[in-house]
Scaffold this motif. Sequence first.
Motif, PDB file in Angstrom:
ATOM      1  N   LEU A 105       4.548  -0.109   8.441  1.00 42.68           N
ATOM      2  CA  LEU A 105       5.293   1.122   8.670  1.00 42.68           C
ATOM      3  C   LEU A 105       6.791   0.875   8.594  1.00 42.68           C
ATOM      4  O   LEU A 105       7.279  -0.175   9.023  1.00 42.68           O
ATOM      5  N   GLU A 106       7.519   1.848   8.034  1.00 41.67           N
ATOM      6  CA  GLU A 106       8.981   1.859   8.134  1.00 41.67           C
ATOM      7  C   GLU A 106       9.349   2.973   9.113  1.00 41.67           C
ATOM      8  O   GLU A 106       8.870   4.099   8.987  1.00 41.67           O
ATOM      9  N   ILE A 107      10.175   2.664  10.098  1.00 44.21           N
ATOM     10  CA  ILE A 107      10.470   3.589  11.187  1.00 44.21           C
ATOM     11  C   ILE A 107      11.969   3.847  11.250  1.00 44.21           C
ATOM     12  O   ILE A 107      12.772   2.895  11.206  1.00 44.21           O
TER      13      ILE A 107
ATOM     14  N   THR B 237       4.490   5.366   6.056  1.00 45.12           N
ATOM     15  CA  THR B 237       3.508   4.314   5.786  1.00 45.12           C
ATOM     16  C   THR B 237       3.795   3.707   4.425  1.00 45.12           C
ATOM     17  O   THR B 237       3.649   4.379   3.396  1.00 45.12           O
TER      18      THR B 237
ATOM     19  N   THR C 162       8.183   8.002  10.918  1.00 39.63           N
ATOM     20  CA  THR C 162       7.541   6.831  10.317  1.00 39.63           C
ATOM     21  C   THR C 162       7.084   7.148   8.902  1.00 39.63           C
ATOM     22  O   THR C 162       6.650   8.266   8.602  1.00 39.63           O
TER      23      THR C 162
ATOM     24  N   THR D 201       5.152   3.448  17.445  1.00 42.62           N
ATOM     25  CA  THR D 201       3.986   3.180  16.593  1.00 42.62           C
ATOM     26  C   THR D 201       2.775   3.941  17.122  1.00 42.62           C
ATOM     27  O   THR D 201       2.702   4.285  18.297  1.00 42.62           O
TER      28      THR D 201
ATOM     29  N   TYR E 295       7.587  -7.118  14.228  1.00 45.12           N
ATOM     30  CA  TYR E 295       8.487  -6.123  13.664  1.00 45.12           C
ATOM     31  C   TYR E 295       9.819  -6.795  13.354  1.00 45.12           C
ATOM     32  O   TYR E 295      10.150  -7.862  13.876  1.00 45.12           O
TER      33      TYR E 295
END
Length: 442
Positions: A65-67, A76, A74, A29, A38
Amino acid sequence: FCSNGKGFTGQKKKSLCLYTPEGEEKRLTPEDMDVENYVVSPDGEKLLAWGPVFKDVKGPFSTLLEIDRKSGATTTLLPGSDFTCKWAGWLEGKVFVTGTDFKKYGVNENAKFFFVEDGKTVCITPELDKGLRNSVGSDCRYGSTDLNLAFFTDGPAAWFVSTDNYRSHLHAVTASGTMEQITKELFSVDDWRVSGGKAAVVGMKGQQLQELYLVDREREIQLTHFNDWLLEECELSAPEHVTFDNGTGEQLDGWYMKPVGFEEGTKYPAILNIHGGPKFTYGDVFFHEMQYWAANGYAVFFCNPRGSDGRGNPFDDIRGKYGTVDYDDLMIFTDWVVEHLPFVDKDRLGVTGGSYGGYMTNWIIGHTDRFKAAASQRSISNWISKMGISDIGYYFVPDQQAADIWSDHEKLWFHSPLKYADRAKTPTLFIHSEEDHRCELT
């Protein structure tokens, strides 16, 4: 720059990192993101992380966020400009969140359920008006996870807890927004995990302490008996529920507890206990503090005045009204107790509470001398100083008092118990921690 329970933080932020078996650390992040929580996708390939992104002043909204776990790339999903995400996950393959924009009811506004699509939120429960958490008060919970506004998905539904009046229940919601109440017997759902249509629940029922239950749509089976000793070894006072009219036509919930060893015809001193929040709620679960008083010969009474959780946003919302409508409700319930409970000695009443309950204790002793003693715990006395010193003061005070130190300091002073301290005649014990950064000692 400070945080309750942490002390001076100096802009330090929590990050999400990946540790390899070789001991390597990889930050996932951004450095200016303070990660609140998370979740990991069922296949372990993706993560969702959320929290505010800031450099100077921490704002009210959170970025989602998707990681990608392998690459660290990442995306957003929500920019954190006008919506705060409180929990996230996946439902039927789509990103699913709880959250709010605070627009109508401020920082205490009840959250709703949303799908996230193309950087926007799509609400599936527009009529939902529940506190998506367990806010039923007890001072005997240990080791439970912080599941404020959380949910866990299981097949086609997300399971969540809400406070419904003065008890909390486990519910399920589908992608269409259809909701179903799961638990009906438990008084308080404190922690849970769900799989295969069943949930393992840590909960409370009656005057029992926490136990583990197996719950599905038809049964609530108690699995453990760790705390049977309490009912076997101790003589307890069961809270007796009543309703009363607060003068506006609203029926409020209250309780009283007789002293242990109660004898008909005897008059007893009584203690009014006021909960914190104000957006929390009293219920009929075990409360050690009040049981201790009852065991020492005191009657105890408590209620959920306006501002308490569990009855929807309009009831919960007392912004700009602290010390007015809530004070009225507490005094009307005190009148009810004196009038309807012949064993209560009206000339030996005490009052106490913590946090917001301490604020109301301070307010009460400046507005009436009907109580012969008071104990103010971790209280608020001055909204002007709280705004500049408390870890949440810079946003909580303007929101809850509908004023700040620049726009209307007179209103802050009006709602401050310190303004009325010269009127106080009640002998009062003040209990406060020096490192309380939420309700600072001011």
